[in-house]
Design an enzyme around this catalytic site. Sequence first.
Site, PDB file in Angstrom:
ATOM      1  N   GLU B  52       5.246  24.213  26.699  1.00  0.00           N
ATOM      2  CA  GLU B  52       4.263  24.221  27.793  1.00  0.00           C
ATOM      3  C   GLU B  52       4.921  24.324  29.166  1.00  0.00           C
ATOM      4  O   GLU B  52       4.336  24.862  30.106  1.00  0.00           O
ATOM      5  CB  GLU B  52       3.377  22.971  27.727  1.00  0.00           C
ATOM      6  CG  GLU B  52       2.414  22.940  26.540  1.00  0.00           C
ATOM      7  CD  GLU B  52       3.017  22.306  25.296  1.00  0.00           C
ATOM      8  OE1 GLU B  52       4.245  22.062  25.270  1.00  0.00           O
ATOM      9  OE2 GLU B  52       2.253  22.058  24.334  1.00  0.00           O
ATOM     10  N   PHE B 114      -5.839   9.510  19.501  1.00  0.00           N
ATOM     11  CA  PHE B 114      -4.721  10.384  19.164  1.00  0.00           C
ATOM     12  C   PHE B 114      -4.525  11.433  20.267  1.00  0.00           C
ATOM     13  O   PHE B 114      -5.468  12.091  20.677  1.00  0.00           O
ATOM     14  CB  PHE B 114      -4.968  11.069  17.819  1.00  0.00           C
ATOM     15  CG  PHE B 114      -3.853  12.009  17.452  1.00  0.00           C
ATOM     16  CD1 PHE B 114      -2.560  11.526  17.254  1.00  0.00           C
ATOM     17  CD2 PHE B 114      -4.070  13.373  17.332  1.00  0.00           C
ATOM     18  CE1 PHE B 114      -1.519  12.386  16.946  1.00  0.00           C
ATOM     19  CE2 PHE B 114      -3.034  14.238  17.026  1.00  0.00           C
ATOM     20  CZ  PHE B 114      -1.759  13.736  16.834  1.00  0.00           C
ATOM     21  N   GLN B 115      -3.304  11.552  20.717  1.00  0.00           N
ATOM     22  CA  GLN B 115      -2.925  12.504  21.769  1.00  0.00           C
ATOM     23  C   GLN B 115      -3.736  12.341  23.045  1.00  0.00           C
ATOM     24  O   GLN B 115      -4.003  13.301  23.748  1.00  0.00           O
ATOM     25  CB  GLN B 115      -2.985  13.935  21.255  1.00  0.00           C
ATOM     26  CG  GLN B 115      -1.946  14.169  20.163  1.00  0.00           C
ATOM     27  CD  GLN B 115      -1.724  15.627  19.842  1.00  0.00           C
ATOM     28  OE1 GLN B 115      -2.639  16.429  19.926  1.00  0.00           O
ATOM     29  NE2 GLN B 115      -0.508  15.967  19.464  1.00  0.00           N
ATOM     30  N   LYS B 164     -12.777  17.388  24.407  1.00  0.00           N
ATOM     31  CA  LYS B 164     -13.130  18.347  23.360  1.00  0.00           C
ATOM     32  C   LYS B 164     -14.634  18.399  23.113  1.00  0.00           C
ATOM     33  O   LYS B 164     -15.179  19.457  22.795  1.00  0.00           O
ATOM     34  CB  LYS B 164     -12.390  17.990  22.066  1.00  0.00           C
ATOM     35  CG  LYS B 164     -12.260  19.166  21.121  1.00  0.00           C
ATOM     36  CD  LYS B 164     -11.545  18.794  19.838  1.00  0.00           C
ATOM     37  CE  LYS B 164     -12.523  18.196  18.860  1.00  0.00           C
ATOM     38  NZ  LYS B 164     -11.956  18.058  17.503  1.00  0.00           N
ATOM     39  N   MET B 470      26.905  23.679  40.364  1.00  0.00           N
ATOM     40  CA  MET B 470      26.605  23.024  41.633  1.00  0.00           C
ATOM     41  C   MET B 470      26.999  21.550  41.592  1.00  0.00           C
ATOM     42  O   MET B 470      27.449  20.988  42.587  1.00  0.00           O
ATOM     43  CB  MET B 470      25.114  23.171  41.953  1.00  0.00           C
ATOM     44  CG  MET B 470      24.754  22.754  43.356  1.00  0.00           C
ATOM     45  SD  MET B 470      25.708  23.624  44.615  1.00  0.00           S
ATOM     46  CE  MET B 470      24.571  24.925  45.078  1.00  0.00           C
TER      47      MET B 470
HETATM   48  C1  LIG Z   1      15.514  19.885  35.790  1.00  0.00           C
HETATM   49  C2  LIG Z   1      16.702  19.634  36.633  1.00  0.00           C
HETATM   50  N1  LIG Z   1      17.651  18.760  36.229  1.00  0.00           N
HETATM   51  C3  LIG Z   1      18.736  18.540  36.993  1.00  0.00           C
HETATM   52  C4  LIG Z   1      18.906  19.186  38.189  1.00  0.00           C
HETATM   53  C5  LIG Z   1      20.126  18.902  39.049  1.00  0.00           C
HETATM   54  N2  LIG Z   1      20.971  20.099  39.195  1.00  0.00           N
HETATM   55  C6  LIG Z   1      20.891  20.905  40.270  1.00  0.00           C
HETATM   56  S1  LIG Z   1      21.920  22.219  40.186  1.00  0.00           S
HETATM   57  C7  LIG Z   1      22.518  21.705  38.693  1.00  0.00           C
HETATM   58  C8  LIG Z   1      23.562  22.511  37.973  1.00  0.00           C
HETATM   59  C9  LIG Z   1      23.037  23.810  37.501  1.00  0.00           C
HETATM   60  O1  LIG Z   1      23.967  24.352  36.605  1.00  0.00           O
HETATM   61  P1  LIG Z   1      23.825  25.816  36.059  1.00  0.00           P
HETATM   62  O2  LIG Z   1      22.437  26.042  35.580  1.00  0.00           O
HETATM   63  O3  LIG Z   1      24.893  26.086  35.085  1.00  0.00           O
HETATM   64  O4  LIG Z   1      23.989  26.700  37.358  1.00  0.00           O
HETATM   65  P2  LIG Z   1      25.291  26.850  38.319  1.00  0.00           P
HETATM   66  O5  LIG Z   1      25.195  25.797  39.369  1.00  0.00           O
HETATM   67  O6  LIG Z   1      26.507  26.686  37.474  1.00  0.00           O
HETATM   68  O7  LIG Z   1      25.156  28.204  38.893  1.00  0.00           O
HETATM   69  C10 LIG Z   1      21.899  20.520  38.297  1.00  0.00           C
HETATM   70  C11 LIG Z   1      22.222  19.780  37.060  1.00  0.00           C
HETATM   71  C12 LIG Z   1      17.891  20.080  38.571  1.00  0.00           C
HETATM   72  N3  LIG Z   1      17.945  20.749  39.736  1.00  0.00           N
HETATM   73  N4  LIG Z   1      16.822  20.301  37.778  1.00  0.00           N
END
Ligand SMILES: Cc1ncc(C[n+]2csc(CCOP(=O)(O)OP(=O)(O)O)c2C)c(N)n1
Lengths: 168, 570
Positions: B52, B114-115, B164, B470
């Site tokens: 979803e 349920f749900q 529902k 990042m």
């Molecule tokens: C759902 C979610 N969880 C955690 C984060 C924190 N976060 C921001 S950037 C990042 C790293 C992203 O890694 P990747 O997808 O490999 O991209 P890159 O930075 O290596 O280009 C994280 C964990 C987020 N923005 N969203």
Amino acid sequence: MHIDTSKEMHTISIFVRNEPGVLVRVALVFSRRGYNIESLVVSPGTSEEFSRMTITCSGEACTLEQIILQLAKLVDVVHAIDHTNTNYTETEVALIKIRAPLDQRTAILQIAEHYKAKVVDYAPESLVLRLHGESAKLDYCVDLLAQYEILELVRSGKILMARGVDPT
Amino acid sequence: MSENSQTGGQALVHALEREGVEAIFGYQGGAAMPIFDALHDSNIKLVVVRHEQGATHMADGYARATGKPGVVLVTSGPGATNTVTGLLTSLMDSVPVIVLCGQTITSMLGKDAFQEADVTGITHAVTKHNYLIKDANSIPRIMKEAFHIATTGRPGPVLLDIPKNITQGECTAAPLSEITLPGYNVPGRAITEDLQAAAKLINKSRRPVFMVGHGAVLSGAGEAIVRLAKKAGVPVVNTLLGKGAVSETHEFNLGMVGMHGTGYANKAVENCDLIMAIGSRWDDRIVGNIEAFCPDAAKLHIDIDRAEFNKVIQPDVCLAGDARLVIEDLIPLVDPLDTAAWLKDCSSYKKMYALKYQKQGGLRAQYVLDRLDKIGGQDCIITTDVGQHQMWAAQFLRTTKNRHWISSGGAGTMGFGFPAAIGSALGTGISSWAIVGDGGFQMTLCELATAAELGVPVKILVINNHFLGMIRQWQELFFDNRLTAAPLPGNPDFVKLAAAYGVKGWNIKRMADVDKVLQQAMDYNDGPCIVNAEVVQEDNVYPMIPAGAPYSEILLEAPKTKLAKPTGST
Ligand SMILES: Cc1ncc(C[n+]2csc(CCOP(=O)(O)OP(=O)(O)O)c2C)c(N)n1
């Protein structure tokens, strides 16, 4: 009622559509910003489609400006007005249950009379007083009665209305 | 049931048809079955997703690309809660999305059926508005209200929770031609006094900048902004989400501003004497240190949402209205300004602070994206996930058309980019490049099945650094390079994985292969495809203004000294 005096007190009037969930939506606007609601009165409006909320709250003025704007933005809020420093008339009701042994009864009744509080329950060991007026007046009376044993205190929370033809 | 009556489910579907809905992103479940059943008789295209969350991001990407609301249909309980991240994403970035959720029968509400979940309760804070429908006859009204609320003013997600027995029950109410929402007023044109006050400040300015945000994209203000900028001689910068409102190849446009914005856009903002935010809410990733943000510049703020005024920045003039209408009304009031010297400064910033990256030491993400920009990227829709690749994409992929740049800005939702591209490609038929990191792609890559089934022109570019890049960058800069939970040694072979879904793929390991592979992917027209670029693992995004720092502390390249921990929000 504990009032944090380090922050400003505000009274807000909100005119809302009478829809389920509107109270939660309004409360969330406050809670998300760490704003404490001191009292909240919800009552029917002139038509059953609308309700009125009067909220007293404390917090910083700049946060309050945001809160008013965010309240006004809610789909179910018709308008939200901060009445702090405006010209309005207000009232509040309190019910005070107080232990009243014979040797204290007269003194308690004198205080009640001074504040024009009505005795609405006259029981062997206790009295229930009903008091109305400006919230500050209620505070003074409750403070005075606190030297005796207040068993229970119920306050309605402040309601207000703008003077003249200004909207509330 | 009488002759001309319908079930609640049919009433919902008929309302969707009246609203012109062409596609729904959905996932089945008990409480939603009557609605799915009613869709059986409809021409609305039902896209069956694999999770979803994916449905919400697809609807979001669809909406951002087409300007039409995206519609999601899910079941109660876990189906509904799986939409929460998508709702937040759409809310933060002002995207019109409608989420329909099945719910347990009304007599069981609140009884832990349920749900059952308190879905309106859970989603109050992540929707523009939500409804619990308790009467089938209110469906035509509520559907009309929901679409109106989602798409007008500052757009946003609206959720409908529908028991529902309501969708199975009878609806005899006729469609409404009008709705009344006394608490919902949308400003259109700014008032004359505000326009005049704004024009007066602009006319006095010698170093003005227009900062173009998502509101400009949503209102289609780009053309008007260009006219005003040309008439007055004003350079333009755009926010991450404002990319594309004004073409980034336009001579007046200095590109992206903010934390990872271009050095020249940030220098222009730092040195301006007036900044006008056009449909931007002065996000903390743009402003940095609030007190130190353009302290001496006049600030103007155009926003359709009055609650944005004085929230972060206290502007000199606030103009409440639709960005396009406000700009159009400003054009006759603004004089040609004496900005020749300022425009010269700005073009010298462009040279002095040009974007740069190392070309040695292996395949660079920046190089891949730079090449994609040069070989046709500008004709495609670009969606991104969240992380380093997102910032490099924002820097190197210049957006030239409105609604051709789709990225999760406010929420920064990893897992957004790929499903958003499915939505944008489906909605427009335009090839959509999903620029994703190896981390975020794995959050929603189950939608490879959806993409393959649809055969949509989605081209996935995995910037694969085998790290949460990042995070690793911040650990290197601010946590003594102590790498916790940042490496991703368990990554799959993305090309083989895609092949398992019947999706074509290529690997790129060397610079020499970049153009060839990107061109092959560009030319591929047999459904989705994937390019896995094995890039230098430990590279950092610059320029960078550390969170909460003033613009003067911009790092144009790797710092030589140790940095203090940033004080800004995140
Ligand atoms: C759902 C979610 N969880 C955690 C984060 C924190 N976060 C921001 S950037 C990042 C790293 C992203 O890694 P990747 O997808 O490999 O991209 P890159 O930075 O290596 O280009 C994280 C964990 C987020 N923005 N969203």
